[in-house]
Design an enzyme around this catalytic site. Structure first.
Site, PDB file in Angstrom:
ATOM      1  N   SER A  83      38.697  35.892  46.286  1.00 39.04           N
ATOM      2  CA  SER A  83      38.421  34.544  45.779  1.00 39.04           C
ATOM      3  C   SER A  83      39.182  34.235  44.487  1.00 39.04           C
ATOM      4  CB  SER A  83      36.906  34.392  45.593  1.00 39.04           C
ATOM      5  OG  SER A  83      36.538  33.068  45.344  1.00 39.04           O
TER       6      SER A  83
ATOM      7  N   ASP B  45      53.421  34.564  43.226  1.00 36.25           N
ATOM      8  CA  ASP B  45      54.280  33.471  43.694  1.00 36.25           C
ATOM      9  C   ASP B  45      55.304  33.048  42.660  1.00 36.25           C
ATOM     10  OD1 ASP B  45      52.934  33.522  46.050  1.00 36.25           O
ATOM     11  OD2 ASP B  45      52.089  31.507  45.921  1.00 36.25           O
TER      12      ASP B  45
ATOM     13  N   LYS C 226      39.956  35.533  50.834  1.00 38.11           N
ATOM     14  CA  LYS C 226      38.995  34.419  50.788  1.00 38.11           C
ATOM     15  C   LYS C 226      39.688  33.217  50.167  1.00 38.11           C
ATOM     16  CE  LYS C 226      34.500  32.956  48.969  1.00 38.11           C
ATOM     17  NZ  LYS C 226      34.973  31.783  48.193  1.00 38.11           N
TER      18      LYS C 226
END
Length: 534
Positions: free
Chosen positions: A299, A310, A324
């Site tokens: 999460s 990224d 999640k």
């Protein structure tokens, strides 16, 4: 119908009406006849109340409304939606809010079960329990005169909690004391620190473990970074971190990324896309970073790991994370209950939805599926990082460097099952009274440990001890440091010798190269925008 039964029935009807309202809104947006949806909801409500009434009047035994509604009807309704939409009864909702706030009111110690008794695992440094002189290993036999026989750990913990400024009388049995000891302790505000340990693990290299994301996490991380000062590298450990508040994940990510960088975005059926960016940024601090993750990283923790990956800001090391990618909104309800309802999906900066598949999967398999290591990236959504590296959607955050968790052998598991290190530390300190921070596990300490295992009838061979001697020394020292200097000092010992932390330190040069390469590529694209589009 009993009063409590009516209240519970009213609560579930309120929930169904709320879900029904969302359905009507959806119908209006999609062109479905809203009056038809409204009619279906009324029919379903009528059927539900008829079924509940028949059960309440005719079941063979008296019906407990809370059990039927809280444990049956509402969870059943939510379970068909997704694994993370959840209903909280009054006790669960109070605990949820306590976790989110990052504090509670009590005496400040961790308790746990041992041989059908509840014992003190560790008082937290600076708390009322610590100042009163309560020690690890103390057996709690009564709270305010109420015996704790046959009580669970959570029941004893509930008795220890209470309003700030109130007193609680704790009766304990301590090894080496002839009779029970009694402590009159005043309750106070106890922080639930999400940064449970942060220290300079090597000269100029910081290590920080974040165990969750609550209302204080961003502040705690900022404080830890300030305490470090100028860094040459950072290991951010997100293992066993189940997540928490989205806002705090954004705040933490903000401290490592350049101002304006996308951290995460989310959107759902009734919510427009919202993009979160670094509003303050890292102030140009570009020290290399390694982020450690495992299967328990989920999460909000995955939001941080995904944003750093990224943007090529750091190297992600460890195991594939939980996966999640659903956002829950918590709605307070009547009767001090609450509803956590999935209202959106979140996406990493590259556009990845990292949610694992849950359709047609049992809850057990979803949470504990032992075959996750066999998952492949075949057929998964492909995205690119800032420097053009390939990353995948679905199934969690794949680490840049896969390092499986260290598995314990049978002998190691036996020692832990017998609480050998915890119990030995208690015995050792009774004999040796106090140790300094220069304490080391030498041959004499190991000899004492062997004798302790013999006395406790824990079978072992010299070959077994030799095979895991470093691990044994680390655990002995850690437990002794927890007793003498507090939980954080004991955790430092664990992490200083943690095999994955040591590997993370070795990966810092590669993390530095990754970040520098990404900055170069992004700069080249900015100076040649047309070439970047071709």
């Amino acid at each position: 119908m009993a009063r409590s039964s009516r209240r519970s029935l009213l609560l579930v009807i309120t929930l169904i009406l709320a879900c029904g309202f969302l359905g009507v809104v959806f119908a209006q947006h999609t062109g479905v006849n809203a009056s038809t949806s409204d009619s279906e909801i009324r029919d379903n409500l009528r059927q539900f109340t008829q079924v509940y009434s028949l059960i309440e009047q005719n079941y063979a035994e008296p019906v407990k409304a809370d059990k039927v509604i809280y444990n049956g009807a509402i969870p059943g309704m939510l379970r068909v939606l997704d694994p993370h939409s959840n209903f909280f009864d009054p006790k669960q909702y109070a605990l949820l809010r306590e976790d989110q706030r990052g504090k509670y009111y009590g005496v400040g110690m961790q308790v746990g079960p041992r041989n059908n008794k509840v014992i003190v695992m560790a008082p937290f440094v600076g708390t009322p329990a610590y100042k009163a002189g309560i020690r690890p290993g103390d057996v709690i036999i009564a709270v305010d005169g109420k015996p704790t026989d046959n009580m669970s750990t959570s029941e004893v913990a509930d008795l220890l909690k209470g309003p700030k400024g109130t007193n609680v009388r704790i009766t304990i049995i301590r090894e080496g004391s002839e009779k029970p000891l009694e402590f009159n302790v005043m309750r106070d505000e106890i922080p639930r620190n999400s940064v449970d340990v942060a220290f300079e693990i090597r000269p100029g290299i910081g290590y920080m473990h974040v165990n969750g994301f609550q209302e204080t996490t961003g502040h705690e991380v900022a404080q830890a970074l300030d305490n470090f000062g100028n860094l040459d590298g950072l290991v951010l450990d997100l293992r066993h971190n189940p997540g928490g508040l989205l806002s705090e994940a954004v705040d933490v990510s903000d401290k490592f990324l350049p101002k304006g960088a996308v951290i995460v975005s989310h959107h759902g059926r009734n919510s427009p896309e919202k993009i979160y960016r670094a509003s303050h940024g890292n102030g140009g601090k570009s020290y290399p970073m390694v982020v450690i993750v495992d299967r328990g990283t989920a999460s909000a923790a995955e939001i941080v790991a995904g944003a750093i990956q990224d943007h090529d800001r750091g190297l992600v090391v460890g195991e594939t994370t939980f996966g999640k990618g659903l956002v829950q909104t918590v709605y307070p309800l009547s009767e001090n209950t609450g509803l956590a309802l999935t209202t959106a999906h979140y996406y990493t900066p590259s556009g990845r939805l990292i949610q694992r598949e849950y359709t047609g999967v049992s809850l057990y398999d979803y949470y504990y599926n032992p075959d996750r290591d066999k998952e492949t990236n075949t057929g998964k959504e492909v995205k690119l990082t800032d420097s053009g590296r390939t990353v995948y959607g679905g199934g969690g955050i794949n680490p840049d460097e896969k390092v499986p968790a260290t598995k314990l052998n049978h002998f190691q598991e036996t020692l832990l099952q017998h609480f050998a290190f915890f119990n030995f530390a208690r015995h050792y300190l009774i004999v040796n009274k106090h140790v300094g921070k220069d304490f080391a596990v030498n041959d004499q300490v190991l000899s004492d440990f062997r004798k302790f295992l013999d006395d406790e009838k824990v079978a072992y061979t010299e070959a077994e001890l030799a095979e895991v001697s470093d691990w044994v020394k680390t655990n002995i020292k850690s437990e002794i440091f927890i007793s003498e200097f507090g939980q954080q000092e004991g955790l430092k010992v664990q992490y200083e010798y943690d095999p994955l932390v040591l590997k993370a330190l070795d990966y810092l040069p590669k993390a530095k190269q990754l970040a520098e390469n990404a900055r170069r590529i992004v700069a080249e694209r900015s100076s040649h925008p047309l070439a970047a589009q071709q």
